[in-house]
Design a protein around this motif. Structure first.
Motif, PDB file in Angstrom:
ATOM      1  N   ASN A   5       0.800  -1.225   0.000  1.00  0.00           N
ATOM      2  CA  ASN A   5       0.000   0.000   0.000  1.00  0.00           C
ATOM      3  C   ASN A   5       0.831   1.272   0.000  1.00  0.00           C
ATOM      4  OD1 ASN A   5      -2.385  -1.482   0.028  1.00  0.00           O
ATOM      5  ND2 ASN A   5      -2.447  -1.581   2.258  1.00  0.00           N
ATOM      6  N   LEU A   6       2.140   1.138   0.077  1.00  0.00           N
ATOM      7  CA  LEU A   6       2.999   2.328   0.061  1.00  0.00           C
ATOM      8  C   LEU A   6       3.027   2.953  -1.324  1.00  0.00           C
ATOM      9  CD1 LEU A   6       6.121   1.163   2.120  1.00  0.00           C
ATOM     10  CD2 LEU A   6       4.389   2.804   2.856  1.00  0.00           C
ATOM     11  N   LYS A   7       3.327   4.249  -1.354  1.00  0.00           N
ATOM     12  CA  LYS A   7       3.565   4.912  -2.627  1.00  0.00           C
ATOM     13  C   LYS A   7       4.869   4.390  -3.231  1.00  0.00           C
ATOM     14  CE  LYS A   7       1.161   9.271  -1.733  1.00  0.00           C
ATOM     15  NZ  LYS A   7       1.303  10.753  -1.672  1.00  0.00           N
ATOM     16  N   ILE A   8       5.013   4.582  -4.539  1.00  0.00           N
ATOM     17  CA  ILE A   8       6.220   4.078  -5.215  1.00  0.00           C
ATOM     18  C   ILE A   8       7.467   4.726  -4.633  1.00  0.00           C
ATOM     19  CG2 ILE A   8       7.427   3.973  -7.417  1.00  0.00           C
ATOM     20  CD1 ILE A   8       4.799   3.722  -8.815  1.00  0.00           C
ATOM     21  N   SER A   9       7.394   6.042  -4.348  1.00  0.00           N
ATOM     22  CA  SER A   9       8.559   6.734  -3.794  1.00  0.00           C
ATOM     23  C   SER A   9       8.939   6.140  -2.441  1.00  0.00           C
ATOM     24  CB  SER A   9       8.254   8.224  -3.647  1.00  0.00           C
ATOM     25  OG  SER A   9       7.110   8.427  -2.825  1.00  0.00           O
ATOM     26  N   ALA A  10       7.932   5.824  -1.600  1.00  0.00           N
ATOM     27  CA  ALA A  10       8.218   5.218  -0.300  1.00  0.00           C
ATOM     28  C   ALA A  10       8.780   3.808  -0.468  1.00  0.00           C
ATOM     29  CB  ALA A  10       6.950   5.189   0.550  1.00  0.00           C
ATOM     30  N   LYS A  11       8.261   3.062  -1.449  1.00  0.00           N
ATOM     31  CA  LYS A  11       8.793   1.722  -1.701  1.00  0.00           C
ATOM     32  C   LYS A  11      10.261   1.785  -2.111  1.00  0.00           C
ATOM     33  CE  LYS A  11       4.452  -0.493  -3.072  1.00  0.00           C
ATOM     34  NZ  LYS A  11       3.689  -1.129  -4.164  1.00  0.00           N
ATOM     35  N   ILE A  12      10.582   2.726  -2.993  1.00  0.00           N
ATOM     36  CA  ILE A  12      11.983   2.869  -3.420  1.00  0.00           C
ATOM     37  C   ILE A  12      12.852   3.243  -2.229  1.00  0.00           C
ATOM     38  CG2 ILE A  12      13.545   4.243  -4.840  1.00  0.00           C
ATOM     39  CD1 ILE A  12      11.363   4.434  -6.925  1.00  0.00           C
ATOM     40  N   THR A  13      12.359   4.193  -1.393  1.00  0.00           N
ATOM     41  CA  THR A  13      13.132   4.644  -0.249  1.00  0.00           C
ATOM     42  C   THR A  13      13.409   3.502   0.717  1.00  0.00           C
ATOM     43  OG1 THR A  13      12.190   6.868  -0.416  1.00  0.00           O
ATOM     44  CG2 THR A  13      13.160   6.243   1.690  1.00  0.00           C
ATOM     45  N   TRP A  14      12.359   2.761   1.097  1.00  0.00           N
ATOM     46  CA  TRP A  14      12.533   1.692   2.068  1.00  0.00           C
ATOM     47  C   TRP A  14      13.337   0.524   1.488  1.00  0.00           C
ATOM     48  CZ3 TRP A  14      12.193   2.179   7.001  1.00  0.00           C
ATOM     49  CH2 TRP A  14      11.361   3.150   7.558  1.00  0.00           C
ATOM     50  N   THR A  15      13.098   0.210   0.232  1.00  0.00           N
ATOM     51  CA  THR A  15      13.884  -0.866  -0.387  1.00  0.00           C
ATOM     52  C   THR A  15      15.364  -0.498  -0.437  1.00  0.00           C
ATOM     53  OG1 THR A  15      11.975  -1.469  -1.754  1.00  0.00           O
ATOM     54  CG2 THR A  15      14.119  -2.276  -2.459  1.00  0.00           C
ATOM     55  N   TYR A  16      15.624   0.757  -0.820  1.00  0.00           N
ATOM     56  CA  TYR A  16      17.009   1.237  -0.877  1.00  0.00           C
ATOM     57  C   TYR A  16      17.641   1.198   0.521  1.00  0.00           C
ATOM     58  CZ  TYR A  16      20.874   4.507  -1.710  1.00  0.00           C
ATOM     59  OH  TYR A  16      22.099   5.090  -1.788  1.00  0.00           O
ATOM     60  N   ALA A  17      16.896   1.678   1.538  1.00  0.00           N
ATOM     61  CA  ALA A  17      17.429   1.722   2.891  1.00  0.00           C
ATOM     62  C   ALA A  17      17.678   0.321   3.438  1.00  0.00           C
ATOM     63  CB  ALA A  17      16.461   2.481   3.795  1.00  0.00           C
ATOM     64  N   ILE A  18      16.736  -0.603   3.204  1.00  0.00           N
ATOM     65  CA  ILE A  18      16.902  -1.965   3.711  1.00  0.00           C
ATOM     66  C   ILE A  18      18.086  -2.663   3.046  1.00  0.00           C
ATOM     67  CG2 ILE A  18      15.821  -4.241   3.772  1.00  0.00           C
ATOM     68  CD1 ILE A  18      13.132  -2.804   4.149  1.00  0.00           C
ATOM     69  N   CYS A  19      18.196  -2.504   1.732  1.00  0.00           N
ATOM     70  CA  CYS A  19      19.346  -3.094   1.028  1.00  0.00           C
ATOM     71  C   CYS A  19      20.656  -2.501   1.543  1.00  0.00           C
ATOM     72  CB  CYS A  19      19.208  -2.867  -0.482  1.00  0.00           C
ATOM     73  SG  CYS A  19      17.869  -3.793  -1.247  1.00  0.00           S
ATOM     74  N   PHE A  20      20.651  -1.197   1.812  1.00  0.00           N
ATOM     75  CA  PHE A  20      21.854  -0.535   2.323  1.00  0.00           C
ATOM     76  C   PHE A  20      22.188  -1.053   3.723  1.00  0.00           C
ATOM     77  CE2 PHE A  20      24.203   3.014   4.246  1.00  0.00           C
ATOM     78  CZ  PHE A  20      25.169   3.227   3.275  1.00  0.00           C
ATOM     79  N   MET A  21      21.152  -1.257   4.566  1.00  0.00           N
ATOM     80  CA  MET A  21      21.391  -1.769   5.913  1.00  0.00           C
ATOM     81  C   MET A  21      21.951  -3.188   5.865  1.00  0.00           C
ATOM     82  SD  MET A  21      18.285  -0.343   8.312  1.00  0.00           S
ATOM     83  CE  MET A  21      16.945  -0.614   7.164  1.00  0.00           C
ATOM     84  N   ILE A  22      21.416  -4.008   4.969  1.00  0.00           N
ATOM     85  CA  ILE A  22      21.929  -5.373   4.838  1.00  0.00           C
ATOM     86  C   ILE A  22      23.385  -5.354   4.384  1.00  0.00           C
ATOM     87  CG2 ILE A  22      21.684  -7.517   3.531  1.00  0.00           C
ATOM     88  CD1 ILE A  22      18.677  -7.021   3.479  1.00  0.00           C
ATOM     89  N   LEU A  23      23.683  -4.464   3.455  1.00  0.00           N
ATOM     90  CA  LEU A  23      25.066  -4.351   2.978  1.00  0.00           C
ATOM     91  C   LEU A  23      25.994  -3.906   4.106  1.00  0.00           C
ATOM     92  CD1 LEU A  23      27.085  -4.374   0.638  1.00  0.00           C
ATOM     93  CD2 LEU A  23      26.435  -2.012   0.139  1.00  0.00           C
ATOM     94  N   ILE A  24      25.554  -2.918   4.894  1.00  0.00           N
ATOM     95  CA  ILE A  24      26.369  -2.436   6.019  1.00  0.00           C
ATOM     96  C   ILE A  24      26.577  -3.560   7.028  1.00  0.00           C
ATOM     97  CG2 ILE A  24      26.303  -0.939   8.046  1.00  0.00           C
ATOM     98  CD1 ILE A  24      25.207   1.253   6.373  1.00  0.00           C
ATOM     99  N   LEU A  25      25.506  -4.330   7.299  1.00  0.00           N
ATOM    100  CA  LEU A  25      25.617  -5.434   8.248  1.00  0.00           C
ATOM    101  C   LEU A  25      26.642  -6.463   7.781  1.00  0.00           C
ATOM    102  CD1 LEU A  25      24.599  -6.893  10.771  1.00  0.00           C
ATOM    103  CD2 LEU A  25      22.796  -7.903   9.374  1.00  0.00           C
ATOM    104  N   LEU A  26      26.604  -6.797   6.501  1.00  0.00           N
ATOM    105  CA  LEU A  26      27.577  -7.760   5.980  1.00  0.00           C
ATOM    106  C   LEU A  26      29.000  -7.222   6.072  1.00  0.00           C
ATOM    107  CD1 LEU A  26      25.676  -9.038   2.811  1.00  0.00           C
ATOM    108  CD2 LEU A  26      25.991 -10.237   4.978  1.00  0.00           C
ATOM    109  N   ILE A  27      29.161  -5.941   5.736  1.00  0.00           N
ATOM    110  CA  ILE A  27      30.500  -5.339   5.826  1.00  0.00           C
ATOM    111  C   ILE A  27      30.980  -5.337   7.268  1.00  0.00           C
ATOM    112  CG2 ILE A  27      31.780  -3.185   5.531  1.00  0.00           C
ATOM    113  CD1 ILE A  27      30.039  -2.593   3.101  1.00  0.00           C
ATOM    114  N   ASN A  28      30.072  -4.995   8.216  1.00  0.00           N
ATOM    115  CA  ASN A  28      30.445  -4.957   9.627  1.00  0.00           C
ATOM    116  C   ASN A  28      30.838  -6.338  10.146  1.00  0.00           C
ATOM    117  OD1 ASN A  28      29.940  -2.254   9.656  1.00  0.00           O
ATOM    118  ND2 ASN A  28      27.945  -2.391  10.647  1.00  0.00           N
TER     119      ASN A  28
END
Length: 472
Positions: free
Chosen positions: A13-36
């Motif tokens: 039900n999110l707007k496309i902009s919110a979907k892009i934002t959250w998807t981008y943020a979650i992918c970035f968090m997963i990447l940071i977690l792996l790097i850490n």
């Protein structure tokens, strides 16, 4: 509803902009977690392994020394036990009661204090055979080696401090946590900005679609500078609007042409019907005149409607063209013979009629010729001359229709092929009736057959239309 299902519904039900934002943020968090994780394990390995290696190396050296002492212990010097130790490693030798009789660094951490601070859960990379204690901010390793000689038992304790490395590890952990928090916030903010920037053309398209009305369809979506999918979408939408606007314009043009051209015959018919209602039964001559006028105007209306429908089909690209090979000279000769019979008010002449075979729609070519001849008749005063010349020149047929009529001013020549355009001279020709659609139809027929039309005219002297027709 399960938690997973709730998250799925929330995300859907999110707007496309919110979907892009959250998807981008979650992918970035997963990447940071792996790097850490990689960084954590790497630093941990680099922190603990050197200490363990120095302790093991010192223990091996001491064991070699003790083996040599087993062979010859007469001249044993307790201080010689310091030589095998790696710098930074402290050795203590104690008996079973805990009495220390050899200590390479008496000021070093006592055994009792070490045992009070032993970690119950040692780090992941620590050797299971060694003990680790945390004393204040220091990590201390201890390895144990049992030794028996002549019935006496001794315990060798090897110590190694990694205080400075522990500080680096703790500071690095705090720095990583700070960077993670900052990175996540930056990812959310960046994702929001990027999504809005990417979706700006879609927002513009939405606003444009909401703004467009049937009468106001001239706005277009700005084309983004980047050549991406949204650029293609904007171009596609603009193309659709162009086609839609063209269809609306053609519809409006058709309605305008029909209402304009049908008004006159409808008015004439209505007038004569009114006359018949009042006087028709009393005056036979008036009745015949009215019936003839109604018949004539009905025929004109029929012809007009056919022309309008023809142009409507051409606007919609639905007018079919059935081409075939046929002899043009036969068609021209037949048209001119019939014209001479029905046109008694003008001098009609066929100057030359060369034989040539063309590939075209015969019905349309006939219609085009009749349009030009009809125009020549209407705009040439009685007694004038209409001549046709069909001559083979340079692989093409030059078919010329000339008249001695009112002519066309140079500034009006380009306008005569526009719809509903009539350039009349009231001083030379009276009561000329026409819809102004004939030449538009003739132009379309010519273009659909690759025929080039040339016009030469002088006011009060006449006009010549020359058709350059390709031959087979």
């Amino acid at each position: 509803m399960s938690v997973t299902e709730k998250i799925r519904v929330w995300y859907r039900n999110l707007k496309i902009s919110a979907k892009i934002t959250w998807t981008y943020a979650i992918c970035f968090m997963i990447l940071i977690l792996l790097i850490n994780l990689v960084l954590w394990f790497g630093v941990s390995y680099a922190l603990y392994q050197p200490a363990e290696r120095t302790l093991k190396f010192s223990m091996e050296n001491v064991q070699e020394l003790l083996t040599k002492l087993e062979e010859n212990s007469t001249h044993f010097d307790p201080n010689s036990i310091r030589e095998p130790l790696v710098p930074g490693v402290v050795l203590r030798v104690a008996d079973l009661e805990g009495n220390i009789f050899i200590d390479t660094d008496p000021k070093y951490l006592s055994n009792s204090r070490f045992e009070e601070n032993i970690l119950k859960n040692p780090p992941l990379f620590a050797d299971d055979e060694m003990e680790i204690a945390r004393v204040r901010n220091s990590l201390v390793y201890r390895a144990r080696l049992d030794y028996n000689h002549d019935g006496e038992h001794a315990i060798l304790y090897f110590y190694r401090t990694i205080t400075s490395m522990s500080h680096v590890f703790d500071n690095l952990a705090m720095l990583v946590i700070f960077i993670d928090i900052f990175g996540i916030l930056l990812a959310v903010r960046t994702g929001n900005v990027v999504s809005k920037s990417i979706l700006q053309p879609i927002t513009t398209m939405t606003n444009l679609a909401q703004r467009i009305a049937f009468e106001k369809i001239g706005d277009r979506v700005p084309i983004p500078p980047a050549n991406d999918e949204l650029t293609e979408l904007a171009k596609t939408l603009n193309g659709m609007l162009d086609r839609l606007q063209g269809g609306i314009f053609r519809q409006q043009k058709f309605v305008s042409d029909a209402s304009h051209e049908l008004r006159t015959p409808a008015t004439v018919i209505a007038g004569y019907i009114e006359i018949l209602e009042k006087y028709g039964s009393e005056d036979k001559e008036l009745m015949e005149e009215s019936v003839e006028a109604i018949r004539s105007e009905s025929q004109n209306m029929k012809n007009l409607l056919e022309n309008l429908l023809f142009l409507a089909r051409t606007d919609q690209d639905r007018q079919k063209v059935y081409k075939e090979k046929f002899e043009l000279s036969e068609l021209v000769g037949d048209v001119m013979r019939k014209m001479k019979k029905v046109c008694a008010t003008h001098e009609v002449e066929l100057l030359k009629n060369d034989s040539a075979e063309i590939f075209a729609d015969k019905t349309m070519i006939l219609q085009m010729l009749r349009i030009f001849l009809d125009n020549a008749t209407k705009y040439t005063p009685e007694g004038g001359k209409i001549s046709v010349n069909s001559e083979l020149v340079g692989g093409k047929i030059k078919l010329s229709i000339s008249d001695t009529g009112i002519g066309i001013a140079p500034e009006n020549i380009e306008k005569i092929f526009e719809r509903s355009t009539r350039i009349d001279s009231e001083d030379l020709v009276k009561n000329v009736r026409g819809s102004g659609l004939g030449l538009s139809i003739a132009k379309w027929i010519a273009e659909s057959h690759g025929i080039k039309i040339e016009v030469s005219s002088r006011p009060s002297e006449g006009t010549t239309f020359t058709l350059n027709i390709p031959i087979v």
